[in-house]
Design an enzyme around this catalytic site. Structure first.
Site, mmCIF file in Angstrom:
data_model
loop_
_atom_site.group_PDB
_atom_site.id
_atom_site.type_symbol
_atom_site.label_atom_id
_atom_site.label_comp_id
_atom_site.label_asym_id
_atom_site.label_seq_id
_atom_site.Cartn_x
_atom_site.Cartn_y
_atom_site.Cartn_z
ATOM 1 N N ILE A 88 0.840 -1.206 0.000
ATOM 2 C CA ILE A 88 0.000 0.000 0.000
ATOM 3 C C ILE A 88 0.874 1.256 0.000
ATOM 4 O O ILE A 88 0.603 2.220 -0.729
ATOM 5 C CB ILE A 88 -0.964 0.016 1.210
ATOM 6 N N TYR A 127 -1.618 -10.636 14.854
ATOM 7 C CA TYR A 127 -1.493 -9.456 13.980
ATOM 8 C C TYR A 127 -2.475 -8.370 14.404
ATOM 9 O O TYR A 127 -2.094 -7.215 14.658
ATOM 10 C CB TYR A 127 -1.740 -9.840 12.510
ATOM 11 N N HIS A 160 -9.632 -18.273 12.619
ATOM 12 C CA HIS A 160 -9.992 -17.518 11.412
ATOM 13 C C HIS A 160 -11.248 -16.660 11.626
ATOM 14 O O HIS A 160 -12.323 -17.190 11.902
ATOM 15 C CB HIS A 160 -10.250 -18.544 10.294
ATOM 16 N N LYS A 217 -1.903 -4.587 15.962
ATOM 17 C CA LYS A 217 -2.381 -3.348 15.333
ATOM 18 C C LYS A 217 -3.280 -2.581 16.316
ATOM 19 O O LYS A 217 -3.224 -1.358 16.395
ATOM 20 C CB LYS A 217 -3.153 -3.655 14.049
ATOM 21 N N PHE A 270 2.615 3.670 7.446
ATOM 22 C CA PHE A 270 2.163 2.415 6.843
ATOM 23 C C PHE A 270 2.968 1.232 7.386
ATOM 24 O O PHE A 270 2.551 0.082 7.230
ATOM 25 C CB PHE A 270 2.397 2.415 5.319
ATOM 26 N N GLU A 307 4.269 -5.215 10.209
ATOM 27 C CA GLU A 307 4.175 -6.600 9.772
ATOM 28 C C GLU A 307 2.698 -6.799 9.496
ATOM 29 O O GLU A 307 1.855 -6.475 10.346
ATOM 30 C CB GLU A 307 4.657 -7.547 10.873
HETATM 31 P P1 NAD Z 1 3.261 -4.810 3.508
HETATM 32 O O1 NAD Z 1 3.599 -5.949 4.400
HETATM 33 O O2 NAD Z 1 3.113 -5.027 2.055
HETATM 34 O O3 NAD Z 1 4.361 -3.662 3.684
HETATM 35 C C1 NAD Z 1 4.848 -3.253 4.929
HETATM 36 C C2 NAD Z 1 6.080 -2.391 4.694
HETATM 37 O O4 NAD Z 1 6.559 -1.947 5.965
HETATM 38 C C3 NAD Z 1 7.234 -3.135 4.018
HETATM 39 O O5 NAD Z 1 7.782 -2.342 2.991
HETATM 40 C C4 NAD Z 1 8.232 -3.342 5.145
HETATM 41 O O6 NAD Z 1 9.574 -3.386 4.696
HETATM 42 C C5 NAD Z 1 7.974 -2.130 6.012
HETATM 43 N N1 NAD Z 1 8.345 -2.335 7.421
HETATM 44 C C6 NAD Z 1 8.054 -3.417 8.191
HETATM 45 N N2 NAD Z 1 8.581 -3.227 9.434
HETATM 46 C C7 NAD Z 1 9.183 -2.017 9.435
HETATM 47 C C8 NAD Z 1 9.874 -1.257 10.404
HETATM 48 N N3 NAD Z 1 10.061 -1.714 11.651
HETATM 49 N N4 NAD Z 1 10.350 -0.041 10.076
HETATM 50 C C9 NAD Z 1 10.187 0.447 8.808
HETATM 51 N N5 NAD Z 1 9.558 -0.236 7.842
HETATM 52 C C10 NAD Z 1 9.043 -1.446 8.156
HETATM 53 O O7 NAD Z 1 1.943 -4.163 4.138
HETATM 54 P P2 NAD Z 1 0.734 -3.447 3.398
HETATM 55 O O8 NAD Z 1 -0.229 -4.468 2.974
HETATM 56 O O9 NAD Z 1 1.275 -2.474 2.429
HETATM 57 O O10 NAD Z 1 0.088 -2.688 4.641
HETATM 58 C C11 NAD Z 1 0.464 -1.358 4.968
HETATM 59 C C12 NAD Z 1 -0.281 -0.920 6.221
HETATM 60 O O11 NAD Z 1 -1.683 -1.012 5.985
HETATM 61 C C13 NAD Z 1 -0.019 -1.816 7.433
HETATM 62 O O12 NAD Z 1 0.027 -0.986 8.556
HETATM 63 C C14 NAD Z 1 -1.214 -2.741 7.503
HETATM 64 O O13 NAD Z 1 -1.462 -3.149 8.810
HETATM 65 C C15 NAD Z 1 -2.298 -1.828 6.982
HETATM 66 N N6 NAD Z 1 -3.413 -2.501 6.315
HETATM 67 C C16 NAD Z 1 -3.212 -3.346 5.261
HETATM 68 C C17 NAD Z 1 -4.284 -3.921 4.598
HETATM 69 C C18 NAD Z 1 -4.127 -4.841 3.423
HETATM 70 O O14 NAD Z 1 -5.137 -5.394 2.943
HETATM 71 N N7 NAD Z 1 -2.937 -5.050 2.896
HETATM 72 C C19 NAD Z 1 -5.584 -3.662 5.056
HETATM 73 C C20 NAD Z 1 -5.756 -2.847 6.172
HETATM 74 C C21 NAD Z 1 -4.671 -2.248 6.772
HETATM 75 O O1 DAU Z 2 -8.875 -6.807 6.672
HETATM 76 C C1 DAU Z 2 -7.676 -6.115 6.491
HETATM 77 C C2 DAU Z 2 -6.516 -7.086 6.495
HETATM 78 O O2 DAU Z 2 -6.557 -7.768 5.254
HETATM 79 C C3 DAU Z 2 -5.168 -6.405 6.704
HETATM 80 O O3 DAU Z 2 -5.132 -5.795 7.949
HETATM 81 C C4 DAU Z 2 -4.023 -7.403 6.563
HETATM 82 O O4 DAU Z 2 -2.784 -6.739 6.624
HETATM 83 C C5 DAU Z 2 -4.158 -8.101 5.212
HETATM 84 O O5 DAU Z 2 -3.160 -9.091 5.091
HETATM 85 C C6 DAU Z 2 -5.541 -8.721 5.065
HETATM 86 O O6 DAU Z 2 -5.716 -9.813 6.000
HETATM 87 P P1 DAU Z 2 -6.460 -11.167 5.602
HETATM 88 O O7 DAU Z 2 -6.047 -12.214 6.526
HETATM 89 O O8 DAU Z 2 -7.915 -10.925 5.439
HETATM 90 O O9 DAU Z 2 -5.827 -11.358 4.116
HETATM 91 P P2 DAU Z 2 -5.333 -12.679 3.360
HETATM 92 O O10 DAU Z 2 -5.125 -12.283 1.935
HETATM 93 O O11 DAU Z 2 -4.227 -13.349 4.067
HETATM 94 O O12 DAU Z 2 -6.619 -13.605 3.425
HETATM 95 C C7 DAU Z 2 -7.851 -13.192 2.871
HETATM 96 C C8 DAU Z 2 -8.860 -14.277 3.182
HETATM 97 O O13 DAU Z 2 -8.522 -15.437 2.388
HETATM 98 C C9 DAU Z 2 -8.837 -14.741 4.617
HETATM 99 O O14 DAU Z 2 -10.158 -15.079 5.009
HETATM 100 C C10 DAU Z 2 -7.976 -15.986 4.600
HETATM 101 C C11 DAU Z 2 -8.242 -16.557 3.232
HETATM 102 N N1 DAU Z 2 -7.110 -17.279 2.612
HETATM 103 C C12 DAU Z 2 -5.897 -16.680 2.578
HETATM 104 C C13 DAU Z 2 -4.817 -17.307 2.001
HETATM 105 C C14 DAU Z 2 -3.444 -16.665 1.997
HETATM 106 C C15 DAU Z 2 -7.316 -18.520 2.028
HETATM 107 O O15 DAU Z 2 -8.453 -19.054 2.010
HETATM 108 N N2 DAU Z 2 -6.252 -19.144 1.447
HETATM 109 C C16 DAU Z 2 -4.997 -18.614 1.426
HETATM 110 O O16 DAU Z 2 -4.049 -19.258 0.908
#
Ligand code: NAD
Ligand code: DAU
Length: 382
Positions: free
Chosen positions: A12, A159, A323, A163, A80, A83
């Protein structure tokens, strides 16, 4: 003026930096530790752009962060860095505690010291925007109303608990020290540069290489999907006009079961990259007929019969421990106060995402290197 973004080499964060610099002239200082999830290739689009200053480092390193703040004098910090993968937090929570709680705490300390020394308009306009998740609210039953900003925090995984703790610290720094914070809690993002440990990119890449599409449990868990660029536009709006101390939920109004998501993905792939074993022109993997793939690369159920649709790769596997059954976001506060609406429906966003992965095979090849393969072996075995 400038902004400091943390975690801007991740999924993101990188999308945010790319979009920001495409739309505004204000420079970005990008602090990222480059963990397995951070990838400088995500930022290739701004390579050589003087408005982008990349610094490798940890949000918990107060000396480094203090120096960056005092040198660049940003008007905002957008956090952002985290982990982010639930499954990894189940295998090993320690890094999640370290970055998402302890790291956030030290980042807040650095920012408080910097902001405390600002004066006048610079102090008045400064903002700390913390990017969080809908997972802090826990799990919904089938018919329960969607999460609002006043929903109770009930995190269920290491996780989401980490958060939630970070969010509480951010809130406390506002109430106790007056730090001008904004918090956003968003739903599941998807789109370009998504690391293929997460459901959508994992299934796109597995499908293209003829591997099983693993569905945890019965696949009827529900997530609310948000195209990453819609998330980035919401963050820009909250930064510009959000009320200090408030939280804003961001969602795509796209509740889908995981099975629905993967089936839709398969249908898009059937259209864009059809399997055609009858004519010998199937294109699983690097243009190979699926029937020529080694049996070890196919799920057992299809190993001996040629594939005609990607849906046949869907395989039910063991469920994720603890889950969460359903997430849903009520984003009406953001709509009402700041006029935000997502631009993409799930179907348009997913199609764009698949097209992006098909067009960026070298990014995919580099991302799916050794460390990634070790994770896949550990999580899914054979
Ligand atoms: P990501 O795992 O793709 O990226 C995380 C980034 O943070 C990486 O570039 C990593 O190197 C960096 N990082 C990790 N630890 C660090 C540290 N100690 N200091 C500096 N940099 C560090 O994550 P993402 O999916 O891009 O998510 C970004 C933010 O959005 C996170 O806070 C996550 O909780 C939140 N979020 C993500 C989703 C989603 O669907 N991906 C949804 C809701 C919220
Ligand atoms: O809701 C926001 C969250 O969405 C963020 O805070 C997290 O950083 C992000 O990773 C994501 O979490 P989820 O656990 O929802 O995402 P993931 O893609 O891992 O899984 C999406 C759904 O699919 C979840 O219900 C688990 C399921 N899943 C996931 C994987 C990796 C499967 O069924 N099979 C898989 O192999």
């Amino acid at each position: 003026m400038s902004i400091l973004v943390t975690g801007g080499a991740g999924f993101i964060g990188a999308n945010f930096v790319l979009d920001w610099l495409a739309q505004r002239d204000e420079p970005v200082i990008n602090l990222d530790k480059l963990t397995y999830a951070g990838n400088l290739e995500n930022l290739a689009g701004v390579q050589g752009d003087a408005r982008h200053i990349f610094v490798r480092g940890d949000i918990g390193d107060t000396r480094l962060v203090g120096r960056l703040l005092n040198e660049h004098r940003p008007r905002a910090v957008i956090n952002f860095a985290a982990e982010s993968h639930v499954d990894r937090s189940i295998h090993g929570p320690s890094e999640f505690i370290q970055t998402n709680i302890v790291g956030t705490f030290y980042l807040l300390e650095s920012v408080r010291a910097y902001w405390g020394a600002l004066e006048g308009e610079a102090k008045e306009r400064f903002r700390f925007l913390h990017v969080s998740t809908d997972e802090v609210y826990g799990s919904l039953t089938k018919d329960a109303p969607a999460f609002s900003e006043t929903s109770r925090y009930e995190p269920n995984s290491p996780y989401s608990a980490s958060k939630a703790a970070g969010d509480h610290l951010v809130r406390a720094y506002h109430h106790t020290y007056g730090l001008p914070v904004l918090t956003t809690n968003c739903s599941n993002n998807y789109g370009p540069y998504h690391f293929p440990e997460k459901l959508i990119p994992l299934c796109i890449l597995n499908a293209l290489t003829g591997k099983a599409l693993p569905i945890y449990g019965d696949g009827l868990q529900v997530r609310d999907w948000l195209y990453v660029k819609d998330h980035c536009s919401a963050i820009r709006l909250v930064l510009d006009g959000g009320r200090v101390g408030e939280t804003y939920n961001i969602g795509g109004w796209n509740e889908k079961t995981n099975l629905d998501v993967v089936q839709t993905l398969c249908d898009i792939l059937d259209e864009l990259r059809p399997l055609n074993p009858a004519s010998g022109e199937g294109q699983v993997g690097s243009g190979k007929d699926s029937s020529s793939l080694p049996a070890s690369q196919l799920p057992l159920s299809t190993a001996h019969s040629p594939l005609t649709t990607y849906r046949s790769l869907i395989t039910f596997v063991q469920d994720r421990p603890g889950h969460d059954r359903r997430y849903a976001i009520d984003a009406s506060k953001l709509e009402r106060e700041l006029g935000w609406k997502p631009q993409e429906t799930f179907e348009t966003g997913l199609r764009k995402t698949v097209v992006w992965y098909l067009a960026n095979q070298s990014w995919v090849a580099n991302v799916t290197s050794g460390g990634y393969r070790r994770w896949v072996e550990r999580q899914y075995g054979e």
